[in-house]
Design a protein around this motif. Structure first.
Motif, PDB file in Angstrom:
ATOM      1  N   GLN A 172       0.839  -1.206   0.000  1.00 45.16           N
ATOM      2  CA  GLN A 172       0.000   0.000   0.000  1.00 45.16           C
ATOM      3  C   GLN A 172       0.873   1.255   0.000  1.00 45.16           C
ATOM      4  OE1 GLN A 172      -2.588  -0.557   3.330  1.00 45.16           O
ATOM      5  NE2 GLN A 172      -4.316  -1.154   2.049  1.00 45.16           N
TER       6      GLN A 172
ATOM      7  N   GLN B 271       0.971   4.295  -2.799  1.00 43.68           N
ATOM      8  CA  GLN B 271       0.694   5.702  -2.481  1.00 43.68           C
ATOM      9  C   GLN B 271       1.774   6.633  -3.042  1.00 43.68           C
ATOM     10  OE1 GLN B 271       0.145   5.490   1.718  1.00 43.68           O
ATOM     11  NE2 GLN B 271      -1.935   4.659   1.520  1.00 43.68           N
TER      12      GLN B 271
ATOM     13  N   ARG C 102       2.972   6.475  -5.991  1.00 46.94           N
ATOM     14  CA  ARG C 102       2.592   6.710  -7.392  1.00 46.94           C
ATOM     15  C   ARG C 102       3.811   7.017  -8.268  1.00 46.94           C
ATOM     16  NH1 ARG C 102      -2.944   7.508  -7.586  1.00 46.94           N
ATOM     17  NH2 ARG C 102      -3.911   7.860  -5.571  1.00 46.94           N
TER      18      ARG C 102
END
Lengths: 141, 674
Positions: B311, B315, B317
């Motif tokens: 995760q 985040q 990206r």
């Protein structure tokens, strides 16, 4: 040697409570509860505990319970139920002598008695009665 | 219960499981060396059981195991031929010991004679195997070996040499030179490889007077031919194969009389070099279950850390993070594989339960004079080993009941226009989070009038009140209830139906009984599985992901128009009612309707029969394999059979049968406008 009985002194649903240590598996840090769609009343969801799903009590379902605050720890009871606790106070020894009858306490249906600690009478939770309450809530749903 | 001997009991269970497996091997045509290996394993198993029973303080059980050990000893010496009747007797003997052991574990007193049911057959076998006085045949002198080596052969090895030569099989010697540092491992490896090609009769140490270092061994192997490459010898071990015994040298007068010594040649024994793999004695690692539990929990924590890391990467990206993301995917796949393997360690095939039932049914059928056609289904399914142990005795009781009380005698069946041979069908199937067992017979069914009368007489029912068929069937599960005035020899003793119910309910399961007069009975056991790997269709409703077991998914379909609960949709030419998954689970329904539909059908339902409906979901994510964990009783939620830990949190796995039922309720409420 006499047997010393320890209690967990904690805060839950806006009040101070006692739990016999013998009824506890362990106390762990609180983690986010996964809500269960259509889950039974009195259970807010589950958390993973030792690789298994552990149901977590919803204090709001206990008659007479106040507004619960954010949980800091989770007390894991022997009958595999998690109790969200807002804080821990200590682990006092249970004083000698019988506990008082809790019949005037709003939580009476889930209490084993009232225990005198210092100058206060604190409610002692009875896990079996708590489970019986959960079963009753489910059967009337 | 005293748990100090838990390991010993558990080891006894393992030995019985091995014995059943070896007996099953003997029942199918096998090359002689495979048969011999199985008989040897059975001999060892009964020998160990004898010792363990002695250790536990059960002398009579120990005597019975010793008697079975003697029979296997006679077989391995070639003094008893492997015939159908011999195998039946052995199966009954092992079954009797296993059942006796289960009784002892429950605290029942020792029996006088555990093998009383096969006493006559055992006596006949022992008499048959007894050699005529002075007629013990020994052909070891035909082996091309020095006298000191011949002298070192044991009585058993001499008997085997004689038996295989009489059976026309050559005896070869394999000499090897092994390094002192690891000779024991290497000897075991070469012995196993030789045993896979033929019957390994003996392993003899050799004294070699040459300048090579190492330890020398000679392996005696009976086989038509041997392949030296197949021994897996290392460079320097110098394996040499020599012919030591030629069956053509056996005097013709002896060859003409096959005698009681040789095992029968297998009808379809494959040629040397194409022999099937010999069942090897594998090392069994016994672990306390809590260690596996702890390992599973640790693995779960690692999976949670992996999910958090994944995760965190998402985040960021950052397109440069694609390779690490791909690695995370590989870690996830690896973790699932390890979790599945751990799960398999706990599981055992349902077939092993069926293997215990088959010999008992045969034996009861013969003793009661009731021919029965026995069939099994679903043996490939798996259940937890701990459940199997608890399930066996109740299961055997139900089967005994079906034979004793359910099936009629052949003459009674013929008089009713039924086939003379009764039918007993036992099936296992997975239904939602449950493993379901059905035991069906085509016998007389339950006598409900008699059950009602007995229930009234016992004060369990009130006279004058109407009692449903379900009530009356259920009454037979009450403690102390029996319509039998006297216990029969077969059932009505020991475990009662109330104990069966208590045991099944103790496992979190249910028992249901139904029957039709003269048509037969069905006993259904449903047991919850705590863990399973389930192939699922992953869908999403709002922010929550769900898994729908693929076993129930008929089709996934997109609709051009948004649909809401109560609409109908054509699926594969059939108009099906549609209901939103959210409505089934009591979640807020999407205001704009749903375009993705998952057509569900009842498991096992034929295309034209059974309930089908279309479930509306917000998004179909794809197929996936999930490690399912069931929900504890306190958290049981209708329509959900368990959950699986995923990167985005817990994914709830739906119980399709329950969801279909919830959907029908919801649709009816819509029609009723409530």
């Amino acid at each position: 040697m006499s047997e010393v009985s320890l209690l967990l002194h904690a805060r839950a649903a806006g009040r101070e409570i006692l739990l016999p240590m013998t009824d506890l598996r362990e106390v762990v840090a609180a983690s986010p509860v996964a809500p269960l769609p259509g889950g039974p009343p009195g259970i807010q969801g589950v958390v993973l505990h030792q690789g298994e799903f552990l149901p977590v009590l919803d204090w709001a379902a206990v008659p007479g319970a106040g507004q619960p605050g954010p949980p800091k720890v989770l007390a894991v009871l022997r009958p595999r139920l998690g109790l969200p606790l807002e804080g821990l106070v200590g682990t006092p020894e249970s004083p000698e002598g019988p506990w008082q009858d809790p019949d005037r306490d709003p939580w009476a249906p889930i209490l084993a008695g009232l225990c005198r600690l210092g100058d206060r009478d604190l409610p002692v939770l009875d896990p079996d009665r708590l489970l019986a309450l959960l079963h009753r809530l489910r059967s009337v749903r | 219960m005293d748990h100090s001997f838990d390991d010993v009991w558990a080891e006894c269970e393992d030995l019985f499981a091995q014995a059943r497996q070896r007996l099953a091997t003997l029942k199918t045509p096998q090359p002689p060396h495979v048969m011999q290996a199985s008989v040897n394993a059975l001999f060892r198993a009964t020998h160990t059981l004898k010792g363990m029973a002695g250790m536990l303080g059960f002398p009579r059980f120990s005597q019975a195991a010793h008697r079975m050990e003697d029979i296997f000893d006679l077989m391995r010496q070639g003094r008893l031929r492997s015939t159908d009747s011999l195998l039946e007797t052995l199966e009954s003997g092992i079954q009797a010991l296993e059942s006796g052991m289960a009784g002892l574990r429950r605290g029942r007193p020792e029996m006088d004679d555990y093998l009383h049911a096969i006493r006559r057959q055992l006596g006949e076998l022992e008499a048959l195997a007894r050699p005529p006085e002075g007629a013990v045949l020994d052909l070891t002198a035909l082996l091309d070996l020095p006298p000191d080596l011949l002298k070192s052969l044991s009585e058993y090895e001499r008997t085997r040499v004689t038996a295989v030569l009489l059976a026309g099989i050559r005896i070869h010697g394999i000499s090897v030179c092994l390094d002192l540092a690891n000779f024991d491992d290497r000897l075991r490896s070469i012995s196993e490889a030789a045993g896979a090609q033929g019957e390994l009769i003996s392993t003899l140490p050799l004294e070699m007077h040459d300048d090579r270092d190492g330890l020398f061994f000679l392996l005696l192997v009976a086989a038509p031919s041997l392949d030296v490459q197949g021994l897996g010898a290392l460079p320097g071990e110098s394996p040499e194969i020599m012919e030591l015994g030629d069956p053509d040298r056996v005097p013709a007068s002896l060859r003409a009389d096959p005698g009681p010594l040789s095992p029968p040649p297998a009808a379809d024994a494959p040629q040397a070099g194409a022999a099937p793999p010999l069942p090897q004695d594998v090392e069994v690692l016994r672990l306390p279950a809590h260690r596996v539990d702890a390992l599973e929990a640790r693995l779960m924590n690692v999976a949670q850390v992996r999910d958090s890391a994944s995760q965190a990467l998402r985040q960021l990206r950052d397109p440069g993070l694609e390779p690490p993301m791909a690695m995370m995917g590989e870690i996830e796949a690896g973790l699932l594989e390890v979790q599945k393997t751990l799960l398999q360690m706990r599981m055992v095939k349902v077939e092993s339960l069926f293997q215990r039932i088959e010999p008992m049914v045969k034996s009861l059928s013969r003793d009661m004079g009731k021919p029965v056609r026995l069939s099994f289904q679903g043996g490939d399914l798996e259940l937890e080993r701990s459940l199997l142990g608890r399930l066996t005795e109740p299961f055997l009781h139900l089967v005994r009941n079906a034979l004793d009380h359910g099936l009629e005698s052949p003459s009674e069946r013929v008089a009713q226009g039924k086939a003379e041979t009764g039918s007993l069908r036992i099936s296992a199937s997975q239904r939602g989070r449950n493993l379901r067992f059905d035991i069906r017979d085509d016998g007389r069914g339950f006598d409900l009038a008699r059950i009602e009368a007995r229930g009234i007489a016992m004060g369990l029912l009130r006279p004058g009140q109407a009692h449903t068929s379900e009530d009356l069937h259920r009454l037979t599960l009450e403690p102390g209830f029996s319509t039998q005035e006297r216990a029969s020899q077969i059932s009505g003793r020991g475990v009662g139906m109330d104990v069966v119910r208590a045991e099944v309910e103790g496992m979190g399961g249910e028992i249901q009984i139904s029957s039709e007069p003269r048509r037969g009975s069905r006993v259904r056991l449903s047991l919850p599985l705590s863990r399973a790997v389930v192939g699922c269709l992953k869908v999403r409703c709002g922010s929550q992901a769900f898994g729908i077991p693929l076993s129930h998914v008929l089709r996934v379909q997109a609709s051009s128009a948004a649909l809401t609960g109560g609409d109908r949709i054509e699926v594969l030419g059939e108009s099906l009612p549609m209901e939103s998954l959210q409505a089934c689970l009591g979640l807020p329904e999407p205001t704009g309707g749903q375009r993705f539909l998952v057509a569900l059908r009842q498991q096992g339902a034929a295309a034209e029969a059974g309930l089908k409906l279309a479930l509306g979901v917000d998004e179909v994510v794809g197929r996936t394999e999930l490690l399912l964990r069931s929900l504890p009783e306190l958290a049981h939620a209708p329509g959900i059979m368990g959950g699986s830990l995923q990167e985005e949190g817990i994914l709830w796995v739906l119980d399709p049968e329950a969801v279909m039922s919830l959907a029908m309720d919801s649709l009816m409420r819509r029609v009723a406008g409530v």
